[in-house]
Design a protein around this motif. Structure first.
Motif, PDB file in Angstrom:
ATOM      1  N   PRO A 214       0.823  -1.217   0.000  1.00 22.91           N
ATOM      2  CA  PRO A 214       0.000   0.000   0.000  1.00 22.91           C
ATOM      3  C   PRO A 214       0.853   1.261   0.000  1.00 22.91           C
ATOM      4  O   PRO A 214       1.858   1.349   0.723  1.00 22.91           O
ATOM      5  CB  PRO A 214      -0.789  -0.123   1.310  1.00 22.91           C
ATOM      6  CG  PRO A 214      -0.859  -1.592   1.562  1.00 22.91           C
ATOM      7  CD  PRO A 214       0.458  -2.126   1.101  1.00 22.91           C
ATOM      8  N   GLU A 215       0.460   2.221  -0.811  1.00 18.29           N
ATOM      9  CA  GLU A 215       1.135   3.510  -0.848  1.00 18.29           C
ATOM     10  C   GLU A 215       0.207   4.558  -1.456  1.00 18.29           C
ATOM     11  O   GLU A 215      -0.695   4.236  -2.215  1.00 18.29           O
ATOM     12  CB  GLU A 215       2.423   3.444  -1.686  1.00 18.29           C
ATOM     13  CG  GLU A 215       2.206   3.088  -3.142  1.00 18.29           C
ATOM     14  CD  GLU A 215       3.506   3.098  -3.936  1.00 18.29           C
ATOM     15  OE1 GLU A 215       3.669   3.991  -4.790  1.00 18.29           O
ATOM     16  OE2 GLU A 215       4.361   2.223  -3.685  1.00 18.29           O
ATOM     17  N   GLY A 216       0.451   5.817  -1.077  1.00 16.11           N
ATOM     18  CA  GLY A 216      -0.299   6.926  -1.669  1.00 16.11           C
ATOM     19  C   GLY A 216      -1.722   7.043  -1.161  1.00 16.11           C
ATOM     20  O   GLY A 216      -2.166   6.306  -0.274  1.00 16.11           O
ATOM     21  N   GLY A 217      -2.442   8.020  -1.748  1.00 15.19           N
ATOM     22  CA  GLY A 217      -3.830   8.258  -1.398  1.00 15.19           C
ATOM     23  C   GLY A 217      -4.773   7.575  -2.364  1.00 15.19           C
ATOM     24  O   GLY A 217      -4.355   6.788  -3.216  1.00 15.19           O
ATOM     25  N   ASP A 218      -6.051   7.884  -2.262  1.00 17.85           N
ATOM     26  CA  ASP A 218      -7.039   7.248  -3.136  1.00 17.85           C
ATOM     27  C   ASP A 218      -6.788   7.571  -4.605  1.00 17.85           C
ATOM     28  O   ASP A 218      -6.937   6.703  -5.470  1.00 17.85           O
ATOM     29  CB  ASP A 218      -8.450   7.693  -2.730  1.00 17.85           C
ATOM     30  CG  ASP A 218      -9.010   6.861  -1.579  1.00 17.85           C
ATOM     31  OD1 ASP A 218      -8.200   6.237  -0.869  1.00 17.85           O
ATOM     32  OD2 ASP A 218     -10.232   6.841  -1.403  1.00 17.85           O
ATOM     33  N   ARG A 219      -6.441   8.819  -4.901  1.00 15.60           N
ATOM     34  CA  ARG A 219      -6.152   9.162  -6.291  1.00 15.60           C
ATOM     35  C   ARG A 219      -5.021   8.311  -6.856  1.00 15.60           C
ATOM     36  O   ARG A 219      -5.039   7.911  -8.028  1.00 15.60           O
ATOM     37  CB  ARG A 219      -5.785  10.646  -6.417  1.00 15.60           C
ATOM     38  CG  ARG A 219      -6.946  11.605  -6.248  1.00 15.60           C
ATOM     39  CD  ARG A 219      -6.468  13.043  -6.430  1.00 15.60           C
ATOM     40  NE  ARG A 219      -7.555  13.999  -6.374  1.00 15.60           N
ATOM     41  CZ  ARG A 219      -8.026  14.542  -5.258  1.00 15.60           C
ATOM     42  NH1 ARG A 219      -7.502  14.196  -4.103  1.00 15.60           N
ATOM     43  NH2 ARG A 219      -9.017  15.406  -5.304  1.00 15.60           N
ATOM     44  N   ASP A 220      -4.027   8.023  -6.014  1.00 22.58           N
ATOM     45  CA  ASP A 220      -2.890   7.211  -6.468  1.00 22.58           C
ATOM     46  C   ASP A 220      -3.301   5.782  -6.798  1.00 22.58           C
ATOM     47  O   ASP A 220      -2.686   5.139  -7.657  1.00 22.58           O
ATOM     48  CB  ASP A 220      -1.797   7.212  -5.396  1.00 22.58           C
ATOM     49  CG  ASP A 220      -1.214   8.589  -5.182  1.00 22.58           C
ATOM     50  OD1 ASP A 220      -0.733   9.187  -6.162  1.00 22.58           O
ATOM     51  OD2 ASP A 220      -1.260   9.079  -4.037  1.00 22.58           O
ATOM     52  N   GLN A 221      -4.343   5.281  -6.138  1.00 23.03           N
ATOM     53  CA  GLN A 221      -4.820   3.931  -6.456  1.00 23.03           C
ATOM     54  C   GLN A 221      -5.444   3.924  -7.854  1.00 23.03           C
ATOM     55  O   GLN A 221      -5.222   2.999  -8.642  1.00 23.03           O
ATOM     56  CB  GLN A 221      -5.835   3.458  -5.413  1.00 23.03           C
ATOM     57  CG  GLN A 221      -5.420   3.638  -3.962  1.00 23.03           C
ATOM     58  CD  GLN A 221      -3.997   3.232  -3.652  1.00 23.03           C
ATOM     59  OE1 GLN A 221      -3.524   2.165  -4.056  1.00 23.03           O
ATOM     60  NE2 GLN A 221      -3.271   4.099  -2.941  1.00 23.03           N
ATOM     61  N   ALA A 222      -6.214   4.957  -8.166  1.00 24.71           N
ATOM     62  CA  ALA A 222      -6.814   5.058  -9.499  1.00 24.71           C
ATOM     63  C   ALA A 222      -5.729   5.164 -10.567  1.00 24.71           C
ATOM     64  O   ALA A 222      -5.813   4.530 -11.632  1.00 24.71           O
ATOM     65  CB  ALA A 222      -7.751   6.257  -9.566  1.00 24.71           C
ATOM     66  N   LYS A 223      -4.709   5.964 -10.294  1.00 26.54           N
ATOM     67  CA  LYS A 223      -3.606   6.116 -11.247  1.00 26.54           C
ATOM     68  C   LYS A 223      -2.879   4.790 -11.455  1.00 26.54           C
ATOM     69  O   LYS A 223      -2.456   4.459 -12.573  1.00 26.54           O
ATOM     70  CB  LYS A 223      -2.638   7.194 -10.757  1.00 26.54           C
ATOM     71  CG  LYS A 223      -3.231   8.592 -10.780  1.00 26.54           C
ATOM     72  CD  LYS A 223      -2.300   9.611 -10.141  1.00 26.54           C
ATOM     73  CE  LYS A 223      -2.944  11.000 -10.101  1.00 26.54           C
ATOM     74  NZ  LYS A 223      -2.085  12.001  -9.419  1.00 26.54           N
ATOM     75  N   ALA A 224      -2.742   4.014 -10.387  1.00 29.82           N
ATOM     76  CA  ALA A 224      -2.073   2.717 -10.486  1.00 29.82           C
ATOM     77  C   ALA A 224      -2.887   1.730 -11.310  1.00 29.82           C
ATOM     78  O   ALA A 224      -2.328   0.891 -12.021  1.00 29.82           O
ATOM     79  CB  ALA A 224      -1.811   2.159  -9.084  1.00 29.82           C
ATOM     80  N   ILE A 225      -4.204   1.823 -11.226  1.00 29.04           N
ATOM     81  CA  ILE A 225      -5.063   0.975 -12.059  1.00 29.04           C
ATOM     82  C   ILE A 225      -4.811   1.272 -13.532  1.00 29.04           C
ATOM     83  O   ILE A 225      -4.575   0.362 -14.343  1.00 29.04           O
ATOM     84  CB  ILE A 225      -6.556   1.194 -11.721  1.00 29.04           C
ATOM     85  CG1 ILE A 225      -6.896   0.593 -10.355  1.00 29.04           C
ATOM     86  CG2 ILE A 225      -7.448   0.574 -12.794  1.00 29.04           C
ATOM     87  CD1 ILE A 225      -8.322   0.871  -9.911  1.00 29.04           C
ATOM     88  N   VAL A 226      -4.862   2.534 -13.881  1.00 34.34           N
ATOM     89  CA  VAL A 226      -4.695   2.924 -15.286  1.00 34.34           C
ATOM     90  C   VAL A 226      -3.281   2.603 -15.773  1.00 34.34           C
ATOM     91  O   VAL A 226      -3.081   2.286 -16.957  1.00 34.34           O
ATOM     92  CB  VAL A 226      -5.028   4.420 -15.464  1.00 34.34           C
ATOM     93  CG1 VAL A 226      -4.723   4.898 -16.869  1.00 34.34           C
ATOM     94  CG2 VAL A 226      -6.502   4.655 -15.139  1.00 34.34           C
ATOM     95  N   ALA A 227      -2.304   2.633 -14.870  1.00 34.78           N
ATOM     96  CA  ALA A 227      -0.926   2.288 -15.230  1.00 34.78           C
ATOM     97  C   ALA A 227      -0.715   0.786 -15.353  1.00 34.78           C
ATOM     98  O   ALA A 227       0.366   0.335 -15.735  1.00 34.78           O
ATOM     99  CB  ALA A 227       0.043   2.873 -14.207  1.00 34.78           C
ATOM    100  N   GLY A 228      -1.748  -0.001 -15.020  1.00 34.28           N
ATOM    101  CA  GLY A 228      -1.651  -1.449 -15.136  1.00 34.28           C
ATOM    102  C   GLY A 228      -1.026  -2.139 -13.946  1.00 34.28           C
ATOM    103  O   GLY A 228      -0.735  -3.342 -13.991  1.00 34.28           O
TER     104      GLY A 228
END
Length: 357
Positions: A214-228
């Motif tokens: 786990p790392e970052g905030g909620d926005r970072d989780q969305a960004k990680a999804i799009v980054a694959g």
């Protein structure tokens, strides 16, 4: 009258008091200005742990309508509650605003709040979104949902929080750290609904399926999804709404490529948490404080709030933004928000046992 923005610092408590004194002299009086408030004047001192631009805009609008100056004293919820406890009857606080039902319960149990007596507020906010003795009322709610990659996941593959522990999600789940209050309250809600043993096993199952630590905030989780990096994440809905309306083109692009799924619709419902407001135990501007709560929970105030934050309004008469309408109706968890605080310590223990970093 121009708003006085007061920067909170526990390490400089005396300086803060002096600043407040200066604000009061500019605003007219530091005493309980009930006579002034009846004429649409005076001040209200808001101790707030929320730091959203829309809150500031609402205070501005309230000032324009009433002539009552809103002084903001900012800090973490824990710092503000401790300050109110320490200062006791000399506290400048009239209102306390924070996120999380458990934190609001902590404020009540700490003795820094008093019951809110207003038929207008009772009419604005349903009973289930008010503390049973009216020590606080909800201003907004937020759902903690499953956000997924539109190009790799379909909604029919999703069902419950519990199902995220299935083998098919191995190496595909994203989440914030265990120190995050939103995750702690989700786990606290599962303890209330499912018990400690089952919740511990769920936590272990989620950890086993993490695609990364786990790392970052909620926005970072969305960004990680799009980054694959992962396919699904546990997030609050309003972050997706804010990203879709961001001035950052990359954030908008990310939000456009993820979907929202409300879990547990056939079982216990989606986890909901709140932002709330309480009346300070020693409020010196009580009438003005009640006026501000009445405005913030009114149809007008609630529509301004939800259009600015993309949280769900607590006043049922408030019109939803088109985005929230598009998400549709959903079944919500039915628990006492105070239990999020009651189970917080145990939730933290279980997360640690599960090695949720």
């Amino acid at each position: 009258m121009k708003k006085k923005y007061i920067v909170k610092s526990l390490l400089a408590a005396l300086a803060v008091v002096l600043i407040l004194t200066g604000c009061a002299s500019n605003g007219g009086s530091k005493k309980n200005d009930t006579e002034g408030s009846s004429k649409g004047s005076g001040v209200v001192n808001v101790f707030t742990a929320r730091h959203y631009d829309i809150d500031f805009a609402m205070f501005d609008e309230f000032e324009k309508k009433t002539g009552i100056t809103v002084n903001e004293i900012k800090g973490t919820a824990e710092e503000l509650v401790e300050r109110m406890k320490r200062e006791g009857e000399s506290s400048e606080a009239d209102l306390f605003i924070t996120v999380d039902g458990g934190v609001l319960n902590y404020a009540k149990e700490s003795g820094v709040l008093q019951p809110i007596e207003s038929e207008t507020i009772n009419g604005n906010v349903p009973a289930e979104l008010r503390e049973k003795e009216n020590h606080w009322v909800a201003l907004a709610s937020r759902a903690r949902v499953i956000v997924y990659a539109k190009d790799r996941v379909t909604p029919d593959q999703l069902s419950t929080y519990e199902a995220l522990t299935d083998e098919k999600w191995k190496g595909k789940v994203l989440a914030r750290s265990s120190s995050n209050l939103y995750n702690q309250s989700l786990v606290a809600s599962l303890i209330e609904l499912n018990g400690e043993e089952q919740t511990l096993e769920w936590s272990k199952g989620i950890v086993a399926n993490f695609s990364r630590d786990p790392e970052g905030g909620d926005r970072d989780q969305a960004k990680a999804i799009v980054a694959g990096i992962g396919d699904v994440a546990i997030m609050n809905t309003y972050y997706v709404g804010q990203m879709l309306h961001s001035k950052d083109a990359e954030e908008v692009k990310v939000a456009e490529n993820v979907g929202i799924f409300f879990p547990n619709q056939e079982t216990t419902g989606t986890h909901l948490n709140i932002s709330g407001i309480g009346l300070a135990a020693h409020a010196k501007n009580k009438d003005n404080a009640l006026k501000l709560i009445e405005y913030m929970t009114s149809k007008e105030g609630q529509e301004m709030l939800t259009n600015g934050s993309f949280e769900f309004p607590t006043n049922p008469t408030a019109e939803l933004p088109e985005l929230l309408k598009g998400w549709g109706e959903f079944k919500k968890q039915s628990i006492d928000y105070a239990q999020l605080g009651v189970h917080n310590k145990k939730a933290t223990e279980l997360l640690n046992k599960a090695a949720w970093k």
